[in-house]
Design an enzyme around this catalytic site. Structure first.
Site, PDB file in Angstrom:
ATOM      1  N   GLN A  66      -7.204  12.323  -1.849  1.00 56.24           N
ATOM      2  CA  GLN A  66      -5.834  12.457  -1.362  1.00 56.24           C
ATOM      3  C   GLN A  66      -5.808  12.380   0.159  1.00 56.24           C
ATOM      4  OE1 GLN A  66      -3.243  12.464  -3.196  1.00 56.24           O
ATOM      5  NE2 GLN A  66      -3.721  13.356  -5.198  1.00 56.24           N
TER       6      GLN A  66
ATOM      7  N   CYS B   1      -0.298   6.299  16.526  1.00 53.24           N
ATOM      8  CA  CYS B   1       0.539   6.752  15.411  1.00 53.24           C
ATOM      9  C   CYS B   1       0.400   8.254  15.227  1.00 53.24           C
ATOM     10  CB  CYS B   1       0.131   6.022  14.125  1.00 53.24           C
ATOM     11  SG  CYS B   1       0.919   6.651  12.622  1.00 53.24           S
TER      12      CYS B   1
ATOM     13  N   ASN C  34      -4.343  12.658 -13.996  1.00 53.93           N
ATOM     14  CA  ASN C  34      -3.945  12.309 -12.631  1.00 53.93           C
ATOM     15  C   ASN C  34      -4.015  10.794 -12.491  1.00 53.93           C
ATOM     16  OD1 ASN C  34      -3.301  12.489  -9.898  1.00 53.93           O
ATOM     17  ND2 ASN C  34      -5.431  12.797  -9.284  1.00 53.93           N
TER      18      ASN C  34
ATOM     19  N   CYS D 158       7.400   4.304   8.132  1.00 55.25           N
ATOM     20  CA  CYS D 158       7.952   5.635   7.872  1.00 55.25           C
ATOM     21  C   CYS D 158       9.478   5.539   7.828  1.00 55.25           C
ATOM     22  CB  CYS D 158       7.506   6.615   8.947  1.00 55.25           C
ATOM     23  SG  CYS D 158       5.729   6.904   8.953  1.00 55.25           S
TER      24      CYS D 158
ATOM     25  N   CYS E 265       9.093   8.647  16.992  1.00 53.37           N
ATOM     26  CA  CYS E 265       7.993   7.683  16.990  1.00 53.37           C
ATOM     27  C   CYS E 265       8.424   6.468  17.802  1.00 53.37           C
ATOM     28  CB  CYS E 265       7.630   7.267  15.569  1.00 53.37           C
ATOM     29  SG  CYS E 265       6.389   5.952  15.489  1.00 53.37           S
TER      30      CYS E 265
ATOM     31  N   CYS F   7       2.104  10.685  -9.033  1.00 55.41           N
ATOM     32  CA  CYS F   7       2.529  10.217  -7.708  1.00 55.41           C
ATOM     33  C   CYS F   7       3.700   9.250  -7.808  1.00 55.41           C
ATOM     34  CB  CYS F   7       1.361   9.566  -6.974  1.00 55.41           C
ATOM     35  SG  CYS F   7       0.676   8.112  -7.797  1.00 55.41           S
TER      36      CYS F   7
END
Length: 374
Positions: free
Chosen positions: A211, A87, A306, A14, A3, A333
């Site tokens: 999601q 990106c 969830n 990231c 990247c 998550c």
């Protein structure tokens, strides 16, 4: 994954991008297993990997620069715009729409919001792509002042971008770091974006959650449905159901399923999906998951949860622990909140678990766990 933004230190979001993807996945698996603790009786299924690039179906772009030369991306330490249109995480369809969106900002004279001076109007651009390549565009504004100009120039944008189905304005008047406000003004006749997953049509309204990794989300829903089918419960609750992904996937075989979600927009979308799928035994209600459970006259055989990153409330953990619920399918998550919630529910032991890598190049991941009463 290479990247140029990361190498040039223009964006460091990231954090794991320089690590081989296999090493990332192995480290996440180890972290997930550590979160569940020393449990030799847990069956870990092989993790679900993601494509390393072009997997994000949603872009949240901060707008900087000027109306004549806008940037779409993030802001630097001095609150100046850093353009990230190239990106590598976004889907090709999202990439292709960025130049047209930037041109629309110029044509409609949408002045980017200047944080230090607290002037300007356009704060963020939010773009979502469906599995069928259709798009939703949301413009986050400080006020309604530019709405007339947006309406005037919108037909030209729709002609230039025929896959654009839903366009809305979100109002965020306060000087705040959040991405969007509470009020939404839909500018197109179509108000929902169809998200076709595993042959099930789900509908995403502008303020509904979905999601960000469609392929991995599809695998997550399939796994939950497989576990539920094996257990064959007659009654199911889907708490924090969102637009109904788990409930709709687990609503076959004449099971009675109730989905609970605080967002009225999400519930309206879920109800539409259930009607179109002919799932008359699947219903949805707007409400708080904890309040719904504590106020129910009887418990179901199986509960799907969830929750957001903070996990379940203490009251809901206590209710699940003391209830007659035999099994829980927990989609998490955040490994830390999952570990805390498991410790609060010792009578519900994890039996199977699987990692789903929703977020390559970062330390984040999703874990699906099947809990059984001991």
């Amino acid at each position: 994954m290479h990247c140029s933004y990361f190498v040039a230190e223009r964006c460091r979001s990231c954090a794991l991008i320089e690590q081989p993807y296999g090493a990332q996945l192995a480290a996440k698996q180890a972290q997930a297993e550590n979160a569940l603790g020393d449990r030799s009786d847990v069956q870990w299924i092989s993790p679900v990997a993601s494509p390393e690039r072009e997997f994000r179906n949603k872009a949240k772009m901060v707008v900087g620069g000027t109306a004549g030369s806008p940037t779409l991306g993030i802001l630097d330490a001095e609150a100046r715009g850093v353009d990230l249109r190239d990106c590598g995480l976004y889907t090709p369809g999202i990439h292709a729409c960025f130049p047209l969106v930037a041109e629309f900002i110029t044509v409609a004279d949408l002045t980017p919001y200047d944080i230090p001076r607290r002037t300007g109007e356009l704060k963020n651009v939010l773009v979502t792509e469906s599995p069928d390549g259709e798009l939703m565009l949301r413009l986050v504004l400080r006020s309604q002042e530019p709405v007339a100009r947006i309406r005037k120039h919108l037909p030209a944008l729709l002609r230039a971008l025929p896959q654009l189905r839903v366009v809305s304005v979100n109002l965020l008047p306060g000087h705040t770091a959040i991405v969007e406000g509470e009020r939404e003004i839909v500018l197109t006749e179509q108000e929902t974006l169809r998200m076709r997953v595993n042959g099930i049509d789900m509908y995403l309204r502008p303020q509904s959650f979905f999601q960000t990794n469609t392929d991995v989300a599809a695998a997550l829903y399939r796994q939950a449905a497989d576990w539920v089918s094996e257990q064959a419960p007659a009654t199911i609750w889907d708490l924090y159901c969102g637009v109904g992904g788990f409930a709709l996937h687990c609503g076959g075989a004449a099971r009675e399923v109730v989905g609970i979600e605080t967002s009225r927009e999400a519930v309206a979308s879920a109800e539409l999906s259930a009607r179109q799928a002919g799932l008359s035994q699947v219903r949805f209600e707007t409400g708080d998951a904890t309040a719904f459970a504590l106020g129910a006259s009887e418990a179901p055989e199986l509960v799907i949860v969830n929750p957001p990153r903070r996990g379940l409330s203490d009251d809901l953990c206590r209710w699940l622990e003391s209830s007659s619920v035999q099994r829980v399918v927990y989609s998490s998550c955040h490994a830390g909140s999952l570990a805390r919630d498991l410790a609060a529910m010792p009578s519900l032991a994890p039996r199977r678990a699987r990692l789903f890598d929703m977020f390559p190049q970062t330390s984040h991941f999703e874990v699906l766990t099947l809990l059984e009463r001991v």
